[in-house]
Design an enzyme around this catalytic site. Structure first.
Site, PDB file in Angstrom:
ATOM      1  N   ASP A  21       0.924  -1.058  -0.062  1.00 38.22           N
ATOM      2  CA  ASP A  21      -0.001   0.038   0.279  1.00 38.22           C
ATOM      3  C   ASP A  21       1.015   1.104   0.058  1.00 38.22           C
ATOM      4  O   ASP A  21       2.084   1.266   0.388  1.00 38.22           O
ATOM      5  CB  ASP A  21      -0.738  -0.021   1.323  1.00 38.22           C
ATOM      6  CG  ASP A  21      -2.004   1.086   1.361  1.00 38.22           C
ATOM      7  OD1 ASP A  21      -2.176   1.612   0.011  1.00 38.22           O
ATOM      8  OD2 ASP A  21      -2.703   1.383   2.324  1.00 38.22           O
ATOM      9  N   CYS A  22       0.421   2.307  -0.429  1.00 38.98           N
ATOM     10  CA  CYS A  22       1.333   3.550  -0.428  1.00 38.98           C
ATOM     11  C   CYS A  22       1.114   4.520   1.152  1.00 38.98           C
ATOM     12  O   CYS A  22       2.186   4.243   1.627  1.00 38.98           O
ATOM     13  CB  CYS A  22       0.817   4.438  -1.316  1.00 38.98           C
ATOM     14  SG  CYS A  22       1.962   5.896  -1.779  1.00 38.98           S
ATOM     15  N   ASP A  23      -0.092   4.908   1.146  1.00 33.47           N
ATOM     16  CA  ASP A  23      -0.191   5.877   2.342  1.00 33.47           C
ATOM     17  C   ASP A  23       0.056   5.114   3.731  1.00 33.47           C
ATOM     18  O   ASP A  23      -0.648   4.162   3.868  1.00 33.47           O
ATOM     19  CB  ASP A  23      -1.684   6.509   2.411  1.00 33.47           C
ATOM     20  CG  ASP A  23      -1.728   7.455   1.239  1.00 33.47           C
ATOM     21  OD1 ASP A  23      -0.611   8.425   0.880  1.00 33.47           O
ATOM     22  OD2 ASP A  23      -2.479   7.326   0.265  1.00 33.47           O
TER      23      ASP A  23
END
Length: 168
Positions: free
Chosen positions: A9-11
């Site tokens: 995932d990024c955030d």
């Protein structure tokens, strides 16, 4: 089962954006009369698509937000990211130790994901292997995004039972 791909995932996983993005949101909605604490915003909006966030804000305010609300919010968030966004502590060292293909699968818009990765100098590690819920119209916790990312990144077909989910 052999691991063939690591999907990030990024955030909150690659970039330390959850608090920063929600701080901008809290400050902006305060201008419309909605007082929220940062912790409340994080609990309410973490991982949500923007349309759902706006619906909650409008419900709490009892009125519609301006038509350009999301555009203004994204602009303010981008400015804050430019000034303050950092990679999650230790992520670069962790990425250096992974000897498997990697990709990003995030609920955020593709432009936001790339922007965050560029600012934190992580983009070269994921270039061409960034997948967004906005591309397929399906958001977490439904596994469609991860299945799409796995299939596209590896060229193989997967089903939901092929995944081992880890938050470490």
């Amino acid at each position: 089962m052999q691991t063939e791909l690591v999907i990030f995932d990024c955030d909150g996983v690659l970039v330390d954006s959850e608090g920063l993005g929600n701080r901008v949101l809290v400050e902006f909605v305060a201008e419309f009369g909605l007082a929220m604490k940062l912790e409340e915003a994080i609990l309410l909006f973490k991982g949500c698509k923007m349309a759902d966030c706006v619906a909650v804000i409008e419900q709490r305010l009892g009125k519609k937000m301006p038509q350009d609300f999301v555009t203004q919010l994204r602009s303010r968030t981008a400015e804050a990211f430019e000034r303050e966004l950092r990679p999650v502590e230790g992520i670069e060292a962790a990425l250096d130790k992974i000897n498997l293909p990697i990709c990003v699968a995030s609920s955020g818009p593709p432009e936001k994901i790339k922007f965050a990765l560029r600012i934190t100098n992580l983009l070269p590690r994921f270039e061409g292997r960034i997948f967004s819920s906005y591309e397929i119209g399906s958001w977490k916790a439904v596994p469609d995004l991860f299945l799409y990312a796995a299939k596209t990144a590896t060229g193989e077909k997967f089903n939901a039972f092929d995944f081992k989910i880890s938050n470490q």
